[in-house]
Write an enzyme that holds these catalytic residues in place. Structure first.
Site, short mmCIF file in Angstrom:
data_model
loop_
_atom_site.label_atom_id
_atom_site.label_comp_id
_atom_site.label_asym_id
_atom_site.label_seq_id
_atom_site.Cartn_x
_atom_site.Cartn_y
_atom_site.Cartn_z
N ARG A 46 0.81 -1.22 0.00
CA ARG A 46 0.00 0.00 0.00
C ARG A 46 0.84 1.27 0.00
O ARG A 46 0.35 2.34 -0.26
CB ARG A 46 -0.91 0.00 1.23
CG ARG A 46 -1.99 -1.05 1.12
CD ARG A 46 -2.74 -1.17 2.40
NE ARG A 46 -1.85 -1.49 3.50
CZ ARG A 46 -2.23 -1.73 4.74
NH1 ARG A 46 -3.49 -1.65 5.05
NH2 ARG A 46 -1.38 -2.06 5.67
N LYS A 153 3.20 -18.13 7.52
CA LYS A 153 2.47 -18.46 8.74
C LYS A 153 2.02 -17.17 9.42
O LYS A 153 2.62 -16.13 9.13
CB LYS A 153 3.31 -19.32 9.67
CG LYS A 153 4.48 -18.57 10.32
CD LYS A 153 5.02 -19.29 11.51
CE LYS A 153 4.30 -18.89 12.77
NZ LYS A 153 5.20 -18.40 13.83
N ASP A 182 6.79 -23.07 6.05
CA ASP A 182 7.17 -23.28 7.43
C ASP A 182 8.69 -23.18 7.41
O ASP A 182 9.35 -24.07 6.88
CB ASP A 182 6.72 -24.66 7.93
CG ASP A 182 6.97 -24.79 9.42
OD1 ASP A 182 8.13 -24.57 9.83
OD2 ASP A 182 6.04 -25.08 10.16
N HIS A 183 9.23 -22.08 7.90
CA HIS A 183 10.66 -21.86 7.65
C HIS A 183 11.54 -22.91 8.32
O HIS A 183 12.69 -23.10 7.93
CB HIS A 183 11.09 -20.42 8.00
CG HIS A 183 11.35 -20.17 9.44
ND1 HIS A 183 10.38 -19.83 10.34
CD2 HIS A 183 12.50 -20.21 10.15
CE1 HIS A 183 10.92 -19.67 11.54
NE2 HIS A 183 12.21 -19.89 11.45
N LYS A 187 15.32 -25.35 7.04
CA LYS A 187 16.59 -25.50 7.75
C LYS A 187 17.25 -26.81 7.34
O LYS A 187 16.61 -27.87 7.34
CB LYS A 187 16.36 -25.50 9.27
CG LYS A 187 15.91 -24.14 9.81
CD LYS A 187 15.75 -24.20 11.33
CE LYS A 187 15.03 -22.96 11.86
NZ LYS A 187 15.90 -21.81 12.10
N GLU A 221 14.47 -20.29 23.19
CA GLU A 221 15.00 -19.01 22.70
C GLU A 221 15.41 -18.19 23.91
O GLU A 221 14.72 -18.20 24.93
CB GLU A 221 13.92 -18.25 21.93
CG GLU A 221 13.58 -18.88 20.60
CD GLU A 221 12.54 -18.07 19.84
OE1 GLU A 221 12.91 -17.06 19.26
OE2 GLU A 221 11.37 -18.46 19.86
N ASP A 240 2.40 -20.26 18.26
CA ASP A 240 3.49 -19.61 17.53
C ASP A 240 4.54 -20.63 17.07
O ASP A 240 5.10 -20.50 15.99
CB ASP A 240 4.14 -18.56 18.44
CG ASP A 240 5.20 -17.72 17.74
OD1 ASP A 240 4.91 -17.26 16.62
OD2 ASP A 240 6.29 -17.54 18.31
N HIS A 245 6.09 -25.27 13.44
CA HIS A 245 7.49 -25.72 13.34
C HIS A 245 7.74 -27.05 14.08
O HIS A 245 8.37 -27.96 13.55
CB HIS A 245 8.44 -24.67 13.93
CG HIS A 245 8.21 -23.29 13.39
ND1 HIS A 245 7.92 -23.04 12.08
CD2 HIS A 245 8.24 -22.07 13.99
CE1 HIS A 245 7.79 -21.74 11.90
NE2 HIS A 245 7.98 -21.12 13.04
N LYS A 341 10.24 -18.87 25.22
CA LYS A 341 11.09 -17.68 25.11
C LYS A 341 11.75 -17.46 26.47
O LYS A 341 11.30 -17.99 27.48
CB LYS A 341 10.24 -16.47 24.76
CG LYS A 341 9.48 -16.65 23.43
CD LYS A 341 9.68 -15.49 22.51
CE LYS A 341 8.92 -15.63 21.23
NZ LYS A 341 9.73 -16.01 20.07
#
Ligand code: BG6
Length: 488
Positions: A46, A153, A182-183, A187, A221, A240, A245, A341
């Site tokens: 946009r 996602k 799905d990253h 990998k 993480e 998440d 994943h 996390k």
């Protein structure tokens, strides 16, 4: 492989993902000479920008490019010349006729057939609108070139919304044209799960309930939610990370051998194993799931103090779960998965714990064999087994046989997005999820999320930021312990 000349249209081109992941990945593909001869990226969003302003934004002014920009000027200029931009007129809902005209012009000028990838890097709430708008102006028509759709996602918020999304997209595209990213599947080490299991005759015969006691997966993480509090609070760790994943990793660990290394063969096996997941009852959810939130510690903010997070938030930043597959291979083998996390380190690993040898013949306590598959960082595989300690008697010491992925090649391991983008350009959907797979994963996750929302007996635990999570998660393992991934 020869790749067709094509145009990649990125919707949401002014957004963070484009600058952070997509453009750098495309640049590396360009540098490695993987891109087809005639190739163009058309950014669309946009924001009102010219082609030049778009190039500046994603290259010259981008903090993700500073060094590369200087180190290889010729290559960067060549890459920049492939980038174009189309303003959507302030709204994703206005007619895509200008997009279509621009694509036809670019196709003609650069001698590219109407082979288009539409990459949706926008809020998921407008995926269906975009697909409908593309279809309304005939941009889904395949008579003069193929069309593919890539969606980021989250794919849905729950089973109901995922089904609605699949249905909406399938009105405009066929399943084989839809690439659900799905990253984690991009990998190297996640892909290597397939090779480890199915190219070695020593693991697969043991890969079942007769020899494996349990499977453990840690995805930790060290960072908190940072600036993503607004998004994250509506999601939580389980949505998440686990639904997508980690369910992908679990399926690769648990699936049966595919009949070939080919998209349908692999995806069908993953789907089949997900269908074998043991269903939930309210009491099983109470006993086998743990959720928690990080609290302030050691100078780190608590989750509720993070920007964009409501003071009374009940969203989990830690989730641990125990579950089973009901099939011949895995009957009664527990799988334990935790994701969070603000843990002590950033690490993802799969640990296959083997059963003890039938009789303990030697001195001292013997540890069971473990195969540790390190997804990230220090990618590699470690096999842990007992050896005789030199000297008198028969004392056993557990040792590691350690393989580091970096020893295999001098080349840098490619970024997940490089692999995934190259695959969709080649029309290879092996590393993309099927609609049915995503729905099956939601069907497993939904009852847990429902119970966490409504069951007053399921506590939301606290853990201090920078620690390995709440005590309740240790209890979940019963006689086993979580491995500390920082111990070696
Ligand atoms: C994303 C999640 O999908 O994956 C993030 O939305 C998370 O919350 C990220 O941080 C982790 O990815 P990686 O590749 O750093 O393990």
């Amino acid at each position: 492989n020869k790749i067709d000349d094509q145009i990649l249209v990125i919707f949401g081109a002014s957004g963070d993902l484009t600058a952070r992941k997509l453009i750098p990945a495309l640049y590396h593909l360009c540098k490695g000479e993987y891109l087809p001869k005639n190739f163009i990226v058309l950014g669309a969003s946009r924001t009102d920008m010219t082609d030049e302003e778009f190039r500046n934004r994603v290259i010259t002014e981008s903090k993700f490019f500073k060094d590369e920009h200087k180190s290889d000027k010729a290559c960067m200029e060549d890459f920049a010349s492939k980038l174009f931009y189309q303003d959507l007129g302030g709204d994703y809902n206005s007619s895509y006729e200008p997009v279509k005209q621009r694509l036809l012009e670019l196709s003609k000028e650069h001698d590219i057939p109407e082979n288009y990838i539409f990459y949706l890097s926008t809020p998921p709430s407008i995926y269906i609108n975009i697909a409908n708008n593309l279809s309304a102006v005939g941009l889904t028509d395949q008579s003069n070139g193929w069309k593919r759709l890539v969606v980021e996602k989250p794919f849905g918020y729950d089973l109901k919304s995922a089904k609605k999304l699949n249905k909406g997209l399938l009105k405009c595209f066929n399943e084989h044209q839809i690439y659900r990213i799905d990253h984690y599947l991009g990998k190297e080490t996640v892909q290597n799960l397939l090779v480890t299991r199915f190219s070695n005759s020593i693991f697969e015969p043991l890969w079942n309930k007769n020899y494996i006691s349990h499977v453990e997966i840690t995805n930790a993480e060290s960072e908190g939610v940072g600036s993503r509090g607004g998004y994250y609070d509506g999601s939580g760790a389980f949505r998440d990370m686990f639904q997508n994943h980690l369910m992908q990793i679990v399926s690769l660990v648990a699936m049966e051998p595919p009949y070939a290394i080919e998209a349908n063969a692999i995806r069908e096996e993953k789907l089949k194993v997900l269908k074998c997941l043991k269903g939930w009852t309210p009491s099983r959810i109470r006993r086998n799931t743990v959720r928690a939130q990080y609290a302030a510690n050691d100078g780190m903010k608590g989750y509720k103090e993070e920007d964009g997070v409501p003071e009374k938030s009940k969203t989990e930043t830690y989730a641990a779960i125990k579950f089973y597959f009901e099939n011949w291979r895995w009957e009664k083998v527990p799988f334990f998965v935790r994701t969070a996390k603000r843990m002590p380190a950033k690490v993802t690993e799969v640990i296959v714990h083997f059963k003890p040898s039938p009789k303990n013949l030697f001195d001292g306590k013997q540890e069971n064999n473990k195969l540790i598959i390190r997804i990230q960082p220090n990618e590699g595989i470690m096999l842990n087994f007992g050896m005789k300690l030199p000297g008198q008697g028969f004392s056993v010491e557990n040792v590691d046989m350690d393989f580091n992925y970096s020893d295999l090649s001098e080349d840098d391991v490619p970024e997940a997005y490089e692999r995934l983008l190259l695959d969709v350009m080649q029309g290879d959907a092996t590393l993309y999820a099927l609609g049915a797979e995503v729905e099956e994963a939601w069907a497993f996750v939904d009852p847990v999320l429902e119970a966490w929302k409504n069951d007053k007996d399921i506590e939301l635990h606290q853990y201090k930021a920078g620690t390995w999570g709440p005590k309740a998660a240790d209890k979940l393992l019963g006689k086993f312990d979580w491995r500390d991934p920082t111990e070696d």
